[in-house]
Design a protein around this motif. Structure first.
Motif, PDB file in Angstrom:
ATOM      1  N   HIS A  76      82.424  31.664 -65.825  1.00 33.94           N
ATOM      2  CA  HIS A  76      83.656  31.049 -66.312  1.00 33.94           C
ATOM      3  C   HIS A  76      84.652  30.985 -65.160  1.00 33.94           C
ATOM      4  O   HIS A  76      84.586  31.775 -64.215  1.00 33.94           O
ATOM      5  N   THR A  77      85.585  30.050 -65.261  1.00 34.43           N
ATOM      6  CA  THR A  77      86.582  29.848 -64.220  1.00 34.43           C
ATOM      7  C   THR A  77      87.871  30.587 -64.576  1.00 34.43           C
ATOM      8  O   THR A  77      88.412  30.411 -65.675  1.00 34.43           O
ATOM      9  N   TYR A  78      88.348  31.393 -63.629  1.00 37.08           N
ATOM     10  CA  TYR A  78      89.533  32.208 -63.879  1.00 37.08           C
ATOM     11  C   TYR A  78      90.532  32.073 -62.734  1.00 37.08           C
ATOM     12  O   TYR A  78      90.148  31.906 -61.574  1.00 37.08           O
ATOM     13  N   GLU A 101      84.993  31.746 -59.865  1.00 39.12           N
ATOM     14  CA  GLU A 101      83.923  31.823 -60.854  1.00 39.12           C
ATOM     15  C   GLU A 101      83.576  33.293 -61.071  1.00 39.12           C
ATOM     16  O   GLU A 101      83.212  34.004 -60.128  1.00 39.12           O
ATOM     17  N   GLN A 135      90.377  29.785 -67.375  1.00 34.19           N
ATOM     18  CA  GLN A 135      90.760  28.380 -67.226  1.00 34.19           C
ATOM     19  C   GLN A 135      89.560  27.450 -67.415  1.00 34.19           C
ATOM     20  O   GLN A 135      89.625  26.268 -67.058  1.00 34.19           O
ATOM     21  N   THR A 136      88.493  27.961 -67.991  1.00 33.67           N
ATOM     22  CA  THR A 136      87.256  27.195 -68.098  1.00 33.67           C
ATOM     23  C   THR A 136      87.447  25.883 -68.866  1.00 33.67           C
ATOM     24  O   THR A 136      87.069  24.800 -68.366  1.00 33.67           O
ATOM     25  N   GLU A 137      88.060  25.964 -70.032  1.00 34.30           N
ATOM     26  CA  GLU A 137      88.247  24.750 -70.847  1.00 34.30           C
ATOM     27  C   GLU A 137      89.190  23.779 -70.139  1.00 34.30           C
ATOM     28  O   GLU A 137      88.969  22.568 -70.204  1.00 34.30           O
ATOM     29  N   ARG A 138      90.198  24.282 -69.499  1.00 31.58           N
ATOM     30  CA  ARG A 138      91.145  23.405 -68.798  1.00 31.58           C
ATOM     31  C   ARG A 138      90.426  22.637 -67.690  1.00 31.58           C
ATOM     32  O   ARG A 138      90.634  21.446 -67.511  1.00 31.58           O
ATOM     33  N   PHE A 139      89.567  23.324 -66.915  1.00 37.24           N
ATOM     34  CA  PHE A 139      88.843  22.648 -65.851  1.00 37.24           C
ATOM     35  C   PHE A 139      87.838  21.655 -66.393  1.00 37.24           C
ATOM     36  O   PHE A 139      87.580  20.612 -65.785  1.00 37.24           O
ATOM     37  N   ARG A 140      87.229  21.984 -67.529  1.00 37.37           N
ATOM     38  CA  ARG A 140      86.318  21.025 -68.135  1.00 37.37           C
ATOM     39  C   ARG A 140      87.078  19.765 -68.524  1.00 37.37           C
ATOM     40  O   ARG A 140      86.557  18.660 -68.410  1.00 37.37           O
ATOM     41  N   GLU A 194      94.239  29.858 -57.009  1.00 35.63           N
ATOM     42  CA  GLU A 194      93.013  29.066 -56.898  1.00 35.63           C
ATOM     43  C   GLU A 194      91.983  29.670 -57.838  1.00 35.63           C
ATOM     44  O   GLU A 194      92.015  30.862 -58.136  1.00 35.63           O
ATOM     45  N   PRO A 195      91.075  28.849 -58.358  1.00 40.69           N
ATOM     46  CA  PRO A 195      90.127  29.345 -59.362  1.00 40.69           C
ATOM     47  C   PRO A 195      88.968  30.121 -58.719  1.00 40.69           C
ATOM     48  O   PRO A 195      88.592  29.881 -57.574  1.00 40.69           O
TER      49      PRO A 195
END
Length: 198
Positions: free
Chosen positions: A169-171, A160, A193-198, A157-158
């Motif tokens: 950022h989300t990791y 912050e 995983q920041t760009e992926r979640f965006r 699970e992500p």
């Protein structure tokens, strides 16, 4: 050995005192033969005691030397193991940190973590992850720790996590708990995983 000799001497002294009081221990002027007998008894006893203590000290010294060699071997093996771990930890391309499990005090970070999060090892080691702003709050860190202890696996699970510039950022987190220098430490590796979640 000294205690044993004392305990053995006490009954002899008591016996001599009793015999003397009863008049059974005739006292007469000492003659040369008396000194000869005394020396004949005392010197072998003293030699035996000296030899016993010398042998005992030698045995203890040998045991101490063996123990020292064994400890040195173990220390060398531990140092080699720690150096190898440190090398692998620092060479890991994934941002990773090692923190004390009890309070989150950071013990070590690798170059990939420094590059990703903006802090240097000198800035963060000795401080807690909450204190520097890596975790937005103590509750967020505790939630991650609790989640790990529920599964003892990678946390799917992500989370912050904060960077030095204040951005979040989300990791995804992968935690491993191990014992280092007698205390539990958590090794955390994280994937952005920041760009992926965006």
């Amino acid at each position: 050995s000294a205690l044993l000799m004392t305990l053995m001497s006490i009954p002899v002294l008591v016996l001599m005192f009793g015999l003397d009081n009863a008049g059974l221990l005739a006292m007469r002027p000492r003659q040369a033969v008396d000194f000869f007998i005394a020396y004949l008894v005392i010197f072998p006893m003293a030699g035996y005691v000296a030899g016993y203590f010398g042998r005992s000290f030698r045995d203890q010294f040998d045991k101490l030397r063996e123990t020292r060699q064994l400890l040195q071997t173990r220390v060398d093996a531990l140092r080699y193991s720690e150096e190898r771990f440190s090398l692998l930890f620092r060479a890991n391309p994934v941002p990773s940190l090692m923190a004390r499990t009890a309070d989150g005090m950071i013990c070590e970070v690798n170059p990939a973590w420094e590059s990703a999060f903006g802090w240097t090892a000198e800035e963060v080691c000795g401080k807690t992850s909450v204190e520097i702003g890596f975790w937005p709050s103590a509750q967020a860190r505790q939630r991650c720790v609790d989640r790990y202890w529920q599964t003892c696996e990678m946390i799917a699970e992500p989370f912050e996590l904060g960077h030095k510039d204040g951005s979040l950022h989300t990791y995804f987190m992968s935690l491993t708990v191990t014992e280092v220098e007698g205390e539990q430490r958590t090794i955390a590796s994280m994937l952005d995983q920041t760009e992926r979640f965006r």
